[in-house]
Every structure is written in C-alpha cells, then in structure tokens.
Design a protein around this motif. Structure first.
Motif, PDB file in Angstrom:
ATOM      1  N   PRO A 404      15.132  -3.523  -5.474  1.00 47.53           N
ATOM      2  CA  PRO A 404      15.495  -4.490  -6.511  1.00 47.53           C
ATOM      3  C   PRO A 404      15.634  -5.912  -5.970  1.00 47.53           C
ATOM      4  O   PRO A 404      15.377  -6.870  -6.679  1.00 47.53           O
ATOM      5  N   ASN A 405      16.026  -6.059  -4.708  1.00 46.59           N
ATOM      6  CA  ASN A 405      16.199  -7.407  -4.145  1.00 46.59           C
ATOM      7  C   ASN A 405      14.951  -7.885  -3.403  1.00 46.59           C
ATOM      8  O   ASN A 405      15.008  -8.853  -2.646  1.00 46.59           O
ATOM      9  N   GLY A 406      13.836  -7.189  -3.595  1.00 49.71           N
ATOM     10  CA  GLY A 406      12.585  -7.618  -2.970  1.00 49.71           C
ATOM     11  C   GLY A 406      12.334  -7.038  -1.584  1.00 49.71           C
ATOM     12  O   GLY A 406      11.311  -7.320  -0.967  1.00 49.71           O
ATOM     13  N   THR A 407      13.267  -6.224  -1.071  1.00 47.34           N
ATOM     14  CA  THR A 407      13.054  -5.597   0.242  1.00 47.34           C
ATOM     15  C   THR A 407      11.952  -4.552   0.146  1.00 47.34           C
ATOM     16  O   THR A 407      12.002  -3.690  -0.732  1.00 47.34           O
ATOM     17  N   PRO A 408      10.947  -4.625   1.038  1.00 51.03           N
ATOM     18  CA  PRO A 408       9.885  -3.629   0.980  1.00 51.03           C
ATOM     19  C   PRO A 408      10.414  -2.231   1.305  1.00 51.03           C
ATOM     20  O   PRO A 408      11.295  -2.081   2.153  1.00 51.03           O
ATOM     21  N   ILE A 409       9.857  -1.235   0.612  1.00 46.23           N
ATOM     22  CA  ILE A 409      10.196   0.163   0.890  1.00 46.23           C
ATOM     23  C   ILE A 409       9.014   0.768   1.633  1.00 46.23           C
ATOM     24  O   ILE A 409       7.876   0.733   1.153  1.00 46.23           O
ATOM     25  N   ALA A 410       9.282   1.277   2.850  1.00 43.94           N
ATOM     26  CA  ALA A 410       8.197   1.788   3.690  1.00 43.94           C
ATOM     27  C   ALA A 410       7.720   3.151   3.190  1.00 43.94           C
ATOM     28  O   ALA A 410       8.554   4.011   2.889  1.00 43.94           O
ATOM     29  N   PRO A 411       6.394   3.350   3.116  1.00 46.79           N
ATOM     30  CA  PRO A 411       5.881   4.652   2.654  1.00 46.79           C
ATOM     31  C   PRO A 411       5.860   5.675   3.792  1.00 46.79           C
ATOM     32  O   PRO A 411       4.791   6.062   4.260  1.00 46.79           O
ATOM     33  N   HIS A 412       7.036   6.119   4.238  1.00 45.04           N
ATOM     34  CA  HIS A 412       7.116   7.044   5.379  1.00 45.04           C
ATOM     35  C   HIS A 412       6.335   8.329   5.137  1.00 45.04           C
ATOM     36  O   HIS A 412       5.891   8.971   6.065  1.00 45.04           O
ATOM     37  N   PHE A 413       6.213   8.712   3.890  1.00 46.58           N
ATOM     38  CA  PHE A 413       5.454   9.928   3.555  1.00 46.58           C
ATOM     39  C   PHE A 413       4.327   9.567   2.593  1.00 46.58           C
ATOM     40  O   PHE A 413       4.002  10.311   1.677  1.00 46.58           O
ATOM     41  N   GLY A 414       3.764   8.389   2.803  1.00 48.70           N
ATOM     42  CA  GLY A 414       2.724   7.859   1.912  1.00 48.70           C
ATOM     43  C   GLY A 414       1.457   8.696   1.949  1.00 48.70           C
ATOM     44  O   GLY A 414       1.137   9.323   2.956  1.00 48.70           O
ATOM     45  N   ASN A 415       0.713   8.682   0.866  1.00 44.27           N
ATOM     46  CA  ASN A 415      -0.515   9.460   0.737  1.00 44.27           C
ATOM     47  C   ASN A 415      -1.496   8.639  -0.103  1.00 44.27           C
ATOM     48  O   ASN A 415      -1.588   8.815  -1.299  1.00 44.27           O
ATOM     49  N   ARG A 416      -2.186   7.714   0.585  1.00 47.06           N
ATOM     50  CA  ARG A 416      -3.075   6.783  -0.116  1.00 47.06           C
ATOM     51  C   ARG A 416      -4.373   7.458  -0.533  1.00 47.06           C
ATOM     52  O   ARG A 416      -4.965   8.166   0.279  1.00 47.06           O
ATOM     53  N   PRO A 417      -4.838   7.178  -1.729  1.00 48.71           N
ATOM     54  CA  PRO A 417      -6.192   7.628  -2.068  1.00 48.71           C
ATOM     55  C   PRO A 417      -7.185   6.863  -1.177  1.00 48.71           C
ATOM     56  O   PRO A 417      -6.924   5.720  -0.786  1.00 48.71           O
ATOM     57  N   GLU A 418      -8.304   7.516  -0.829  1.00 47.13           N
ATOM     58  CA  GLU A 418      -9.293   6.869   0.054  1.00 47.13           C
ATOM     59  C   GLU A 418     -10.573   6.591  -0.717  1.00 47.13           C
ATOM     60  O   GLU A 418     -10.969   7.381  -1.554  1.00 47.13           O
ATOM     61  N   VAL A 419     -11.191   5.496  -0.407  1.00 49.46           N
ATOM     62  CA  VAL A 419     -12.506   5.185  -0.987  1.00 49.46           C
ATOM     63  C   VAL A 419     -13.569   5.685  -0.006  1.00 49.46           C
ATOM     64  O   VAL A 419     -13.490   5.401   1.188  1.00 49.46           O
ATOM     65  N   VAL A 420     -14.515   6.478  -0.501  1.00 51.50           N
ATOM     66  CA  VAL A 420     -15.544   7.047   0.386  1.00 51.50           C
ATOM     67  C   VAL A 420     -16.943   6.746  -0.160  1.00 51.50           C
ATOM     68  O   VAL A 420     -17.112   6.542  -1.363  1.00 51.50           O
ATOM     69  N   PRO A 421     -17.940   6.693   0.710  1.00 53.49           N
ATOM     70  CA  PRO A 421     -19.308   6.459   0.240  1.00 53.49           C
ATOM     71  C   PRO A 421     -19.874   7.698  -0.457  1.00 53.49           C
ATOM     72  O   PRO A 421     -19.368   8.806  -0.249  1.00 53.49           O
ATOM     73  N   ASN A 422     -20.910   7.522  -1.233  1.00 53.13           N
ATOM     74  CA  ASN A 422     -21.585   8.623  -1.915  1.00 53.13           C
ATOM     75  C   ASN A 422     -22.530   9.288  -0.913  1.00 53.13           C
ATOM     76  O   ASN A 422     -23.749   9.100  -0.960  1.00 53.13           O
ATOM     77  N   ASP A 423     -21.945  10.046   0.037  1.00 54.72           N
ATOM     78  CA  ASP A 423     -22.726  10.556   1.161  1.00 54.72           C
ATOM     79  C   ASP A 423     -22.048  11.848   1.645  1.00 54.72           C
ATOM     80  O   ASP A 423     -20.966  11.822   2.246  1.00 54.72           O
ATOM     81  N   ALA A 424     -22.705  12.994   1.354  1.00 54.48           N
ATOM     82  CA  ALA A 424     -22.107  14.300   1.628  1.00 54.48           C
ATOM     83  C   ALA A 424     -21.770  14.465   3.120  1.00 54.48           C
ATOM     84  O   ALA A 424     -20.697  14.969   3.472  1.00 54.48           O
ATOM     85  N   ASP A 425     -22.680  14.039   4.005  1.00 52.75           N
ATOM     86  CA  ASP A 425     -22.449  14.213   5.435  1.00 52.75           C
ATOM     87  C   ASP A 425     -21.223  13.433   5.888  1.00 52.75           C
ATOM     88  O   ASP A 425     -20.382  13.922   6.645  1.00 52.75           O
TER      89      ASP A 425
END
Ligand SMILES: *Cc1c(COP(=O)(O)O)cnc(C)c1O
Length: 435
Positions: A404-425
C-alpha cells in the motif's frame, strides 16, 4: 431449542424476542447475540443424524449450514429458509504448506468453495432467512467486498430486493461484478464507510430495510457451522489450533461461540485454541491484545488484502472474549508474508484470495515464535476463493506487486508466463531444460 436475543455486555444482558429488528442493544448499545434455552441436544444422537443427512437430497439437509439446524435459531421457522447449498466446504491436506510452516501436517478448511466464493455465504443464508421471517422485503449492507456479493445472491434467491451501499470511488471490481450480476441495486455514496453506515441506519429504520452487516447476530449464528462442519469432518477429533484471518472479527466471534456451545452440550471435550491473524497495516486488534488497555481503532487501515482492511472492527469485544476463553492468541503479518503464503497455497493446488493467506503466514510466524509445536494438529481457514482477486495474482508473479505504501513485494515464489517462438524443437528443448 428456544432462543432469544441477549445483550453481549456482561453488566446488561437485556433480552429481546427473536422477532425484534435490532442491531444493538436498545438499553446499552452493546452487541447482541443469540442465546439458547430449553432441552439440550443429545450429542451422540445428533452426530449420527447430521451424518445421515449428508446422504439425502433434501435442500435443508444437503446445506452445510442447515444440516446443523439444531444449533441455529430457526427450530420452528424452517419454512423461511433460503439456501444455495452453502457450506459443504472441503477440509484439505496441504503438505507443501505444512513444510513451509515447519509443521508435520497442516489442513485447510476452504470456505472459498462456497456458492459466491467466501464464508459470507454461511452467515448470509441465516441473515436472509431471518429477513424473510421478519417479513422484510428489502435487505442492505455497506461493503465493497464479499458481503455484497453474498447478500446480492441470497436476496435474489429469496425474492428480496438487495441494496448495496459503496463508498464512491473505492470499488473492488471482481466482487462488485458479482453483486451486479446477482441483480443488487448498487448505490455509490460520496462519503466514507463510517458515514455511510450512519446514513444506512437512518434509512433502514425509515424505509423498513433489514441490515445485514456483520454486526447482525443471525449472520454470526450461520458462521458457527463452519467449525461444526469442520469437527464433523474430523470425526469430532479436536484439533489443537484453528487459525483464521480477522477484519471485522465477526468470524472469530462465531467460531468461539460455536466451540463454547459444543463444549457446553458435550459434543467435544475441550475447545481448540483460536488464533486470529491481522495484516500489519490494519491490526488494531493485534495492538489491543498485546498492549492491553483500551481499544484504539486504526484511522487509515492499509493492506492489499482488502477483505481484512478494517480499522474499527465492530465485533472486537466478542472476539476478545472468545480468544481468551479458548486460550488463543492474535498475530500480525506483513504484505510480503501474505503474498508468499498465498503463492504457497496456490502451489498446493488449492489457492485463495489475499486475506485468506494471512492464515498460513500467521501459522508460520507462530510456529517460528515457538507458540505452535511441529507436531500440533492445526487447521487453517481459507476464507475466500482464488478467483476473487486475479489482478493481485498476476502482479505478484510478474514482480509488479507493490504494498500500500509503494514498497515492492518480491515474487519469491513467482511463476512468470514465458513467450516462446512457434518452433517445436525450440519448445521441446526449453521444456527439457526446465524439468
Ligand atoms: C469478511 C472476510 C474476512 C474477515 O472476516 P471478519 O469476520 O470480518 O473478521 C476475511 N477473509 C475474507 C475472504 C472475507 O471475505
């Protein structure tokens, strides 16, 4: 059993019939509670009847609230009951959360599995039923959160008109969306929460609207069944601790009342200890409990866990009595602790809204402080569904969440979606690397 409304204040104890439309004691202004008299239920017989009711399709018996109606003030008034088959919420083993808190075992009672996604349904089914018994056609509450979602749903199901009062410009969108969908009349007022509450009280009296804010004693009665059902699911083996988040402190008051009644009638030999957990920016009850002396409200409560963002909790006198009677305690947790605990609950395949995760964060702190032993039997209560606040989830995992006061909250257990190319290999290679 026979029941009446009784003033909670020990020096007053004035009593009123169940049919009175009252929110506070007219004699002294104290909180009201339902008090029972008459022949006590027989525990052995009741436990077996309650268990048998689970097997039937009768609406009252298949509700996880009304199944236990012998401990509710509707003995002779079940024709007024409105039910969405609330309760029936799972008691889940959460080994990853147990490890996180350094406990051998931890179970969660997940009230987010209710029809509108929070424990407010356990209370609202009773509150809406009482409105029908009183012959009221309109019900109202002041809330930006789960109470409005629940009120709107039960009013619609009961054929009552719901009016929801909101502070203008302070809207929690996910929950408001539910209220609108269920057809509640939604009024945004240019005033703060306390001013609106005063306004609504005047209007309620003038227009004959029944108020279903958490001060309503019938909501508290319905919420008692959360622990009654929990104990039924535990085959009446009493846990050492029940831990839950606290905002207005109605829920912990309901839990304590249920436990006192169950001990009194001989359903259980002793009470578990109750621990209530507050967010550190909205922790007036924590301060009161640990400092002693008079109760000081917090003027500007701050937490991302909006369901417990309460500075002046109405039910604190009841909560204090119940926690004391159970030999329990009060804990507080930081925004970072709530966010990380929430992600761990997600990793268990369970998930919950931010306020609910205060339970696990509090359990972890109490364990670290030595108040909980590793081998103790602990049940944490998850109060709301994971889908209530998706914006918070996304921000946490992306590393964009700020306190609430603008302090960042660290994503200690973060799970970001990933962008991947259209490439099966390439994708195959990436998946091999990660596993
Ligand atoms: C209402 C609510 C709480 C707080 O309960 P109180 O009875 O006000 O202490 C906690 N979590 C969720 C999800 C809620 O909706």
């Amino acid at each position: 059993m026979q029941a009446e409304l009784v003033c909670f204040e020990p020096n007053c104890r004035a009593s009123y019939p169940l049919s009175s439309v009252l929110y506070n004691c007219p004699a002294c202004g104290g909180l009201l509670e339902v008090s029972y008299a008459g022949p006590a239920p027989d525990p052995i017989h009741r436990k077996s009847v309650w268990r048998q009711r689970r097997l039937t399709n009768d609406p009252l018996n298949s509700s996880g609230v009304w199944r236990y109606r012998e401990l509710l003030p509707f003995d002779d008034a079940t024709q007024h009951v409105v039910t969405l088959r609330e309760g029936n919420t799972a008691l889940l083993d959460a080994p990853a959360a147990a490890r996180y808190a350094s406990l051998d075992r931890l179970r969660f009672k997940h009230q987010g599995f209710n029809p509108t996604g929070s424990f407010k349904d356990n209370g609202m089914t009773c509150g809406a039923s009482q409105a029908r018994r009183l012959g009221m056609s309109r019900v109202a509450c002041v809330s930006t959160g789960n109470t409005s979602a629940s009120l709107a749903a039960y009013a619609a199901a009961a054929g009552l008109q719901a009016v929801i009062f909101l502070p203008h410009g302070n809207i929690s969108f996910g929950k408001l969306a539910q209220a609108i969908e269920y057809g509640a009349r939604t009024l945004q007022v240019e005033a703060n929460f306390d001013q609106i509450l005063a306004l609504v009280r005047t209007l309620a009296e003038k227009l004959g609207i029944y108020l279903l804010n958490s001060i309503n004693p019938f909501r508290i009665e319905g919420q008692k069944t959360i622990v009654i059902e929990m104990l039924d699911q535990l085959d009446w083996q009493v846990p050492d601790w029940i831990v839950l988040p606290g905002g207005n402190l109605g829920n912990v008051s309901a839990f304590g009342k249920a436990l006192r009644e169950l001990v009194h009638y001989g359903f259980i030999p002793r009470s578990p200890r109750l621990a209530v957990v507050q967010a550190e920016g909205a922790a007036p009850f924590y301060e009161f409990w640990h400092a002693g002396g008079p109760f000081h409200p917090v003027g500007h409560p701050e937490t991302l866990a909006t369901a417990i963002k309460i500075g002046d909790p109405v039910s604190w006198p009841k909560a204090a009595q119940e926690i004391r009677a159970s030999g329990g305690t009060v804990e507080k947790v930081s925004e970072q602790e709530i966010a990380d605990a929430k992600a761990i609950i997600g990793r268990c395949g369970i998930g919950c809204e931010p306020a609910s995760a205060a339970s696990l964060a509090g359990i972890r702190n109490l364990r670290a402080a030595g108040l909980l032993g590793a081998g103790e039997d602990v049940v944490g209560v998850l109060t709301g569904n994971v889908l209530k606040d998706p914006d918070y989830i996304y921000r946490y995992h992306m590393g964009q969440l700020e306190g609430p006061n603008g302090t960042p909250i660290a994503p200690h257990f973060g799970n970001r979606p990933e962008v991947v190319p259209n490439d099966a290999d390439r994708i195959a290679q990436l998946l091999e690397e990660k596993c």
